[in-house]
Design a protein around this motif. Structure first.
Motif, PDB file in Angstrom:
ATOM      1  N   ILE A   1       0.850  -1.185   0.000  1.00 12.23           N
ATOM      2  CA  ILE A   1       0.000   0.000   0.000  1.00 12.23           C
ATOM      3  C   ILE A   1       0.883   1.232   0.000  1.00 12.23           C
ATOM      4  CG2 ILE A   1      -1.649   1.336   1.361  1.00 12.23           C
ATOM      5  CD1 ILE A   1      -2.814  -1.335   2.282  1.00 12.23           C
ATOM      6  N   SER A   2       0.712   2.104  -0.987  1.00 12.42           N
ATOM      7  CA  SER A   2       1.570   3.273  -1.172  1.00 12.42           C
ATOM      8  C   SER A   2       0.833   4.252  -2.056  1.00 12.42           C
ATOM      9  CB  SER A   2       2.893   2.861  -1.818  1.00 12.42           C
ATOM     10  OG  SER A   2       2.645   2.338  -3.124  1.00 12.42           O
TER      11      SER A   2
ATOM     12  N   ALA B   1       3.342  -2.800   6.034  1.00  9.22           N
ATOM     13  CA  ALA B   1       3.294  -1.705   5.063  1.00  9.22           C
ATOM     14  C   ALA B   1       4.651  -1.025   4.969  1.00  9.22           C
ATOM     15  CB  ALA B   1       2.214  -0.704   5.458  1.00  9.22           C
ATOM     16  N   GLN B   2       4.821  -0.177   3.940  1.00  5.11           N
ATOM     17  CA  GLN B   2       6.081   0.515   3.725  1.00  5.11           C
ATOM     18  C   GLN B   2       6.158   1.765   4.605  1.00  5.11           C
ATOM     19  OE1 GLN B   2       6.813   1.282  -0.435  1.00  5.11           O
ATOM     20  NE2 GLN B   2       5.872  -0.644  -1.073  1.00  5.11           N
TER      21      GLN B   2
ATOM     22  N   ASP C   1       3.509   2.733   7.171  1.00  4.57           N
ATOM     23  CA  ASP C   1       2.468   3.719   6.879  1.00  4.57           C
ATOM     24  C   ASP C   1       1.383   3.116   5.989  1.00  4.57           C
ATOM     25  OD1 ASP C   1       4.330   5.472   8.074  1.00  4.57           O
ATOM     26  OD2 ASP C   1       5.249   5.869   6.108  1.00  4.57           O
ATOM     27  N   LEU C   2       0.171   3.651   6.151  1.00  4.58           N
ATOM     28  CA  LEU C   2      -0.935   3.380   5.233  1.00  4.58           C
ATOM     29  C   LEU C   2      -1.388   4.697   4.635  1.00  4.58           C
ATOM     30  CD1 LEU C   2      -3.249   0.862   7.163  1.00  4.58           C
ATOM     31  CD2 LEU C   2      -1.656   0.349   5.328  1.00  4.58           C
ATOM     32  N   VAL C   3      -1.936   4.656   3.399  1.00  3.87           N
ATOM     33  CA  VAL C   3      -2.466   5.861   2.777  1.00  3.87           C
ATOM     34  C   VAL C   3      -3.819   5.544   2.156  1.00  3.87           C
ATOM     35  CG1 VAL C   3      -1.247   5.447   0.577  1.00  3.87           C
ATOM     36  CG2 VAL C   3      -2.015   7.769   1.176  1.00  3.87           C
ATOM     37  N   TYR C   4      -4.772   6.464   2.368  1.00  3.67           N
ATOM     38  CA  TYR C   4      -6.127   6.363   1.817  1.00  3.67           C
ATOM     39  C   TYR C   4      -6.323   7.483   0.809  1.00  3.67           C
ATOM     40  CZ  TYR C   4      -6.890   3.528   6.019  1.00  3.67           C
ATOM     41  OH  TYR C   4      -6.788   2.580   7.013  1.00  3.67           O
ATOM     42  N   GLU C   5      -6.804   7.147  -0.378  1.00  2.12           N
ATOM     43  CA  GLU C   5      -7.136   8.144  -1.388  1.00  2.12           C
ATOM     44  C   GLU C   5      -8.628   8.422  -1.303  1.00  2.12           C
ATOM     45  OE1 GLU C   5      -5.773   8.406  -5.861  1.00  2.12           O
ATOM     46  OE2 GLU C   5      -7.638   7.242  -5.735  1.00  2.12           O
ATOM     47  N   ILE C   6      -8.976   9.649  -0.941  1.00  8.86           N
ATOM     48  CA  ILE C   6     -10.376  10.039  -0.723  1.00  8.86           C
ATOM     49  C   ILE C   6     -10.834  10.892  -1.898  1.00  8.86           C
ATOM     50  CG2 ILE C   6     -11.986  11.204   0.822  1.00  8.86           C
ATOM     51  CD1 ILE C   6      -9.912  10.802   3.066  1.00  8.86           C
TER      52      ILE C   6
ATOM     53  N   TYR D   1      -9.233  15.091  -4.976  1.00 12.80           N
ATOM     54  CA  TYR D   1      -8.530  13.982  -4.336  1.00 12.80           C
ATOM     55  C   TYR D   1      -7.740  14.467  -3.121  1.00 12.80           C
ATOM     56  CZ  TYR D   1      -9.736  11.038  -8.289  1.00 12.80           C
ATOM     57  OH  TYR D   1     -10.433  10.330  -9.239  1.00 12.80           O
ATOM     58  N   TYR D   2      -7.877  13.699  -2.046  1.00 17.46           N
ATOM     59  CA  TYR D   2      -7.145  13.973  -0.812  1.00 17.46           C
ATOM     60  C   TYR D   2      -6.524  12.660  -0.353  1.00 17.46           C
ATOM     61  CZ  TYR D   2      -9.943  18.207  -0.878  1.00 17.46           C
ATOM     62  OH  TYR D   2     -10.529  19.386  -1.254  1.00 17.46           O
ATOM     63  N   TYR D   3      -5.344  12.769   0.273  1.00 17.98           N
ATOM     64  CA  TYR D   3      -4.606  11.577   0.675  1.00 17.98           C
ATOM     65  C   TYR D   3      -4.380  11.613   2.181  1.00 17.98           C
ATOM     66  CZ  TYR D   3      -4.032  11.014  -4.298  1.00 17.98           C
ATOM     67  OH  TYR D   3      -4.295  10.863  -5.635  1.00 17.98           O
ATOM     68  N   LEU D   4      -4.960  10.618   2.845  1.00 14.27           N
ATOM     69  CA  LEU D   4      -4.876  10.520   4.294  1.00 14.27           C
ATOM     70  C   LEU D   4      -3.833   9.470   4.657  1.00 14.27           C
ATOM     71  CD1 LEU D   4      -6.114  11.309   7.100  1.00 14.27           C
ATOM     72  CD2 LEU D   4      -7.570   9.285   6.846  1.00 14.27           C
TER      73      LEU D   4
END
Length: 525
Positions: free
Chosen positions: A22-23, A46-47, A60-65, A120-123
Motif C-alpha cells: 500500500i503506497s 506496510a512501507q 504507513d498506510l495511505v487512503y485516497e479520498i 482527491y485527498y490523501y490521508l
C-alpha cells in the motif's frame, strides 16, 4: 437508534487490507459520501513511505479520498486504536510536503480537516510501531442555506398529580418513606435517615423539547446526609440515562440520551402527564418551615430550536455525531420551570396560584396570582441574599375577602448582585402573619458571556468579578473533561478534545447559574 441504523446501512464496510505494498501507487480508495467504515485496519507489513516532511519512522498506510470540489470538511473517526499514530491529510498530491497533521492517542478519536477546491485527498496513517484500528470517513460535500422553524413547543407543568402536595399546585407529589405527604406535612422521626421522593408532572402538547436537568436545593439548616437513592438510572420516556452530577445540599440530575444529541427525557409519545420521580436518602433535622424549604428547578433541552443560516450537506462518520458544519442564528433555546415546598409549610389564608419572577434590564419583576383571599389586608415583598435573613422591600394592598382571581406585581429596581431570594408575607386585618415559599432569582447568567460557540481552540468565559466561580466542561455522556475555579475573564483550551457536543456548567458557590451546550469543531472557518 434510527439514526444509528441509517448510518450503518449507508456505510461501506470493508475488511482489513493487509497488502504490504500500500503506497501512493496503490492507495486504499474511498469516496467521501456515503460514510465509509473500514474495520480491522493495520499498518503491519506496510512501507515507510509517507512524505518525508511529515514522516515518522515506521510503517504507513495511505487512503485516497475522492470528494466533490465543493467539499468543506473531511471528518475522520478512529476507533479501537491499539497505539498512538499520526494522521496527515495532503491535498491533490499523495506526496505533498504540506503537513496538515493530528496526533492520535490509543482508543477513539475524531478529527475535522478543512478542505477546498480539490477532488482527491490523501490521508496518511503513520505510526512508529504496529497498530490496529477501525476508521470511518465522512464530510461536508456542500453548503446549503436553510430556514428551520422552531418546533420546541412549550414544556410546562401538567396537573396530573393524584395526591398533590398542595391543592393549588397539582403538578407535583411528595412521599416520605413511601407515604404521600400533604400541606402541611411533618417529616418524622427527626434525626433519623428516611427517603424523600419528589414526583413532577410535565407536558409538551406542541413540540419536541423535553426535560433534561432537574436541580434540588435543600436548606442545610433542615436536612443532613443528603444522597440520591440512585445516582444512575434509565430514562422514563427516552432511551438514555439520568446521572447525578453533584453532591451535598444542591443535587442535580442530567439526562444523557443514548445517541449523544443533548436531548431530554421526552420522545413525544406520550406528551402529557409525564412523570419524573427523584428520590433522596436524608436526615430531617427540623419541622420549622423556615429551615426545611426545598427548591426545585427544571431545565429543558434546546432540541427543536429554530435555525436560519448555512449547514453542511454530506455524511458523518460512524462515532462522530453532529459533525456537519453549521453557522447561523437560532430561535428558541433552553427553558426553565421551578417550584418549592417545605415542612410543615403552613399555608397562607389565601390560595396562591403562582408566584414567580425574572431579572431583566437591571430590575427584578415579581408576579403572583391568587384564586381566593380571606381577610387579606396586604402583602409584603421580602428579599434575602442567603435565604435565611430577610428584609422588607414594599407593601401592596390585598383584596380583603375575594373568591375571584387577583393578579399582583412589583418591581425591585435595585436588585442584589448574583442570586437573591424573594417571598411574600401576607398580613390579615387582625394582624395575623403568614409567608409563602421563597423563590430564587439570579442575575448572574445575564452577565456571563460565553464565546465562540461553536469553538475550535479556546472558549472564553467572561464572568462577573464579584465572586469566584467553578467551571465544569462535561462530555456528551457526562464525564468531566475540564474544571477550573475562576473570576473575571477566563478560557478553556479545547483544542485537544475530540469534536462533538459538550456541556458547560458554572457554579457560584453551590448554586448552578449556567448550563450551556458547547459545540467543538476544530479548524472551524
Amino acid at each position: 437508534m434510527k439514526k444509528l441504523i441509517i448510518i450503518l446501512l449507508l456505510s461501506l464496510v470493508q475488511p482489513s487490507i493487509l497488502d504490504a505494498q500500500i503506497s501512493c501507487a496503490n492507495p486504499i480508495q474511498v469516496d467521501l459520501c456515503p460514510s465509509v467504515y473500514l474495520t480491522h485496519q493495520t499498518n503491519a507489513g506496510a512501507q515507510d513511505d509517507a512524505p518525508s516532511a511529515c514522516n515518522i519512522s515506521g510503517e504507513d498506510l495511505v487512503y485516497e479520498i475522492f470528494a466533490p470540489q465543493s467539499a468543506l470538511h473531511i471528518y475522520i473517526s478512529v476507533m479501537n486504536a491499539t497505539g498512538a499514530m499520526k494522521l496527515t491529510l495532503n491535498t491533490g498530491s499523495c506526496t505533498a510536503a504540506t503537513c496538515n497533521t493530528y496526533n492520535i492517542l490509543p482508543g477513539n478519536s475524531t478529527i475535522a480537516f478543512n478542505v477546498s477546491s480539490a477532488n482527491y485527498y490523501y490521508l496518511w496513517v503513520d505510526a512508529s510501531s504496529t497498530v490496529e484500528y477501525d476508521i470511518s470517513i465522512g464530510g461536508d460535500t456542500s453548503l446549503q442555506a436553510v430556514s428551520v422553524p422552531n418546533t420546541q413547543g412549550l414544556l410546562a407543568f401538567d396537573h396530573c398529580a393524584i395526591y398533590p402536595f398542595k391543592i393549588s399546585k397539582p403538578f407535583f407529589e411528595v412521599k416520605y418513606n413511601n407515604t404521600f405527604k400533604y400541606l402541611p406535612m411533618t417529616l418524622s422521626p427527626l434525626n433519623q435517615t428516611g427517603q424523600l421522593c419528589v414526583s413532577v408532572y410535565l407536558k409538551n402538547l406542541s413540540g419536541v423539547s423535553g426535560a433534561r436537568v432537574f436541580q434540588f436545593s435543600f436548606n442545610p439548616a433542615g436536612f443532613a446526609g443528603i444522597v440520591p437513592a440512585d445516582t444512575l438510572f434509565s430514562g422514563f420516556y427516552n432511551t438514555g440515562d439520568w446521572k447525578s452530577v453533584s453532591t451535598g445540599f444542591n443535587q442535580q440530575f442530567i439526562f444523557y440520551d443514548s445517541l449523544g444529541l443533548g436531548r431530554g427525557d421526552f420522545d413525544g409519545n406520550p406528551n402529557v402527564c409525564l412523570k419524573y420521580e427523584f428520590c433522596f436518602d436524608l436526615i430531617p433535622l427540623s419541622n420549622d418551615p423556615n429551615l426545611t424549604d426545598v427548591a426545585v428547578n427544571i431545565y429543558s433541552d434546546d432540541y427543536g430550536a429554530g435555525f436560519n443560516g448555512i449547514v453542511g450537506q454530506g455524511c458523518c462518520p460512524f462515532g462522530f455525531s453532529n459533525c456537519l458544519y453549521r453557522s447561523g442564528t437560532s430561535s428558541g433555546g433552553q427553558a426553565g420551570l421551578s417550584f418549592g415546598f417545605n415542612d410543615p409549610g403552613s399555608g397562607l389564608p389565601i390560595e396562591l396560584i403562582d408566584f414567580d419572577g425574572a431579572y431583566s434590564n437591571g430590575e427584578v419583576k415579581l408576579n403572583w396570582t391568587t384564586a381566593t383571599e380571606i381577610n387579606n389586608d396586604f402583602f409584603t415583598v421580602e428579599r434575602s441574599k442567603s435565604g435565611f435573613e430577610w428584609i422588607e422591600l414594599l407593601n401592596i394592598g390585598g383584596a380583603g375577602t375575594s373568591s375571584v382571581m387577583n393578579t399582583y406585581s412589583s418591581i425591585d429596581i435595585h436588585p442584589l448582585k448574583g442570586i437573591s431570594y424573594y417571598r411574600l408575607k401576607q398580613t390579615d386585618f387582625d394582624g395575623h402573619i403568614s409567608r409563602s415559599e421563597p423563590i430564587k432569582i439570579s442575575n448572574i447568567s445575564e452577565r456571563i458571556q460565553i464565546y465562540p460557540n461553536p469553538v475550535s481552540e479556546k472558549i472564553f468565559i467572561n464572568l462577573p468579578r464579584d465572586n469566584e466561580y467553578q467551571l465544569f466542561l462535561y462530555s456528551g455522556i457526562g464525564e468531566t473533561m475540564l474544571h477550573q475555579t475562576s473570576i473575571g475573564i477566563t478560557n478553556f483550551d479545547v483544542s485537544v478534545l475530540p469534536e462533538g457536543v459538550y456541556f458547560l456548567q458554572i457554579y457560584s458557590g453551590n448554586e448552578s447559574i449556567e448550563f450551556k451546550k458547547i459545540i467543538i469543531m476544530h479548524n472551524k472557518k
